[in-house]
Design an enzyme around this catalytic site. Sequence first.
Site, PDB file in Angstrom:
ATOM      1  CB  THR A  25       0.789  -4.510   2.840  1.00  0.00           C
ATOM      2  OG1 THR A  25       0.877  -4.552   1.413  1.00  0.00           O
ATOM      3  CG2 THR A  25       1.998  -5.213   3.435  1.00  0.00           C
ATOM      4  CG  ASN A  26      -1.640  -8.087  -0.463  1.00  0.00           C
ATOM      5  OD1 ASN A  26      -0.816  -8.185  -1.352  1.00  0.00           O
ATOM      6  ND2 ASN A  26      -2.692  -7.268  -0.539  1.00  0.00           N
ATOM      7  CE  LYS A  27       3.445 -15.013   0.934  1.00  0.00           C
ATOM      8  NZ  LYS A  27       3.194 -16.394   1.417  1.00  0.00           N
ATOM      9  CB  ALA A  92      -3.071  -8.457  -4.215  1.00  0.00           C
TER      10      ALA A  92
END
Length: 219
Positions: A25-27, A92
């Site tokens: 995943t990402n921030k 995102a």
Amino acid sequence: MIPPMTILITAGPTREAIDPVRFLTNKSSGKMGYAIAKSAADQGHRVILISGPTNLNVPDLVDYIPVESTQEMYDAVEHWIKKADIAIFAAAVADYQPANISEQKIKKDAETITLKLVKTPDILGSAKQKFGYQGVLIGFAAETENLEMNAREKLKRKGCDLIVANDVSRKDIGFDTNQNEILLISVDYIERPPKASKQHLSHIILEHAVELAAPRDMD
Ligand code: C5P
């Protein structure tokens, strides 16, 4: 008075499964997309919010469609975008996903393991080119360098009407912060609103979106 429109918004990160308990995943916190969804709903628009997992409360009066992976977000957008006058892609989305998802939890046996990744489907790039969407299309560009150049290139390549660009190398704005500083780039203009809260900027983004949609309504 602005006539109420149907606005589709993607928000949050995606999760790309590796095995039943792990994912990439990402921030992204989802704050920017949720702020736009709230502003749009407050203004009386119908909002379809397609979101990856976040810790945020879903704004009132929003049709909420939770998804996890990029593929799920792609399928949801393909289904719902036909109804939209404006589509704003603030999610995102992962660029790559594991080539295979292990059915069982991967065991800690080998000293090293290699994860093979393949490209995810490009949702924004598919909106006009594959889904036949004809409304206003707004994409985001999160960049760490050459912000304006990369945003202009994205505007063309993905067939967008507007790109909202922000510099994610800065700690004070962008991912998981309440503030943002954005660049708005269309084929005809570029605007640099001053740094502000995401809630405030969501109004500016929405104003541009509605303005871009207006001439089409009069056809
Ligand atoms: O190409 P890049 O990922 O930087 O493009 C960012 C924009 O494209 C964002 O608006 C994001 O929501 C959207 N996007 C998408 N599907 C992808 C990747 C990005 O809709 N697979």
